[in-house]
Write a protein that holds these residues in place. Structure first.
Motif, PDB file in Angstrom:
ATOM      1  N   HIS A   3       0.769  -1.128   0.077  1.00  0.00           N
ATOM      2  CA  HIS A   3       0.120  -0.029   0.009  1.00  0.00           C
ATOM      3  C   HIS A   3       0.904   1.334   0.101  1.00  0.00           C
ATOM      4  N   VAL A   4       0.665   1.882  -0.911  1.00  0.00           N
ATOM      5  CA  VAL A   4       1.397   3.358  -1.226  1.00  0.00           C
ATOM      6  C   VAL A   4       0.414   4.638  -0.746  1.00  0.00           C
ATOM      7  N   ASN A   5       1.152   5.616  -0.179  1.00  0.00           N
ATOM      8  CA  ASN A   5       0.453   6.857   0.153  1.00  0.00           C
ATOM      9  C   ASN A   5       1.400   7.977  -0.289  1.00  0.00           C
ATOM     10  N   VAL A   6       0.881   8.883  -0.827  1.00  0.00           N
ATOM     11  CA  VAL A   6       1.582  10.164  -1.183  1.00  0.00           C
ATOM     12  C   VAL A   6       0.660  11.347  -0.698  1.00  0.00           C
ATOM     13  N   SER A   7       1.369  11.982   0.179  1.00  0.00           N
ATOM     14  CA  SER A   7       0.817  13.103   0.824  1.00  0.00           C
ATOM     15  C   SER A   7       1.457  14.089   1.375  1.00  0.00           C
ATOM     16  N   ASP A   8       1.044  15.454   1.224  1.00  0.00           N
ATOM     17  CA  ASP A   8       1.874  16.543   1.726  1.00  0.00           C
ATOM     18  C   ASP A   8       1.754  16.248   3.221  1.00  0.00           C
ATOM     19  N   THR A   9       2.981  17.371   4.009  1.00  0.00           N
ATOM     20  CA  THR A   9       2.859  17.180   5.465  1.00  0.00           C
ATOM     21  C   THR A   9       2.301  18.330   6.070  1.00  0.00           C
TER      22      THR A   9
END
Length: 173
Positions: free
Chosen positions: A29-35
């Motif tokens: 499972h991959v997640n791309v998110s800003d902080t």
């Protein structure tokens, strides 16, 4: 991991920045998110810069008896100057590689832990295993040693360690 050149991050992600892929027999499972803490992507009002972006990859494998091993990897992409972070297809690939490496390290640590325990010898210690004699504490201290009279409790003491009225000094009453 094969990067899909038609996708900005190297694989198809949904509106929430999530994707699922299969690598080396594992479902990852991959997640791309800003902080940032904001739902609006924009520069920080104080620093004037955009938030970094985290790319995480995680998976678990479940074995017998409920044993679970995990592998996680995280790559942080920093913004350049005052520009927002641009998609980096290799970041997902690096996060997946870190997750697989972390999984292999966790599996090796689990194997090392298991080798420290002997197989069940039929002893009734409640959990079906006995620890390695070289690492187990002495379960039966020497019965010939007596308790220190300075620290030994009396029968009249309460569970809190305070003397009861029967033990109180008559001069103090």
């Amino acid at each position: 991991m094969d990067i899909d050149p038609t996708q900005p991050w190297g694989l198809a992600i949904d509106y929430a920045g999530r994707a699922t892929l299969t690598e080396s027999g594992h479902t990852i499972h991959v997640n791309v998110s800003d902080t940032s803490l904001s739902s609006i992507i924009g520069p920080d009002s104080i620093s004037g810069t955009y938030s970094p972006v985290n790319v995480t990859a995680q998976f678990t494998e479940t074995g017998e008896g409920g044993a679970v091993l995990r592998g996680t990897g995280r790559i942080t992409i920093m913004p350049v100057g005052t520009d927002p972070v641009v998609p980096e297809p290799a970041a997902v690939q690096r996060a997946v590689a870190e997750a697989l490496t972390d999984f292999a390290a966790n599996a090796a640590a689990y194997i090392a832990l298991c080798t420290r325990w002997q197989p069940d010898d039929g002893a009734e210690d409640g959990d079906g295993t006995t620890p390695d004699p070289g690492t187990a504490p002495d379960p039966d201290p020497d019965p010939d040693t007596e308790a220190d009279p300075e620290t030994a409790g009396t029968a009249a003491e309460t569970g809190t360690g305070t003397p009861t009225e029967a033990d109180a000094d008559p001069a103090m009453v």
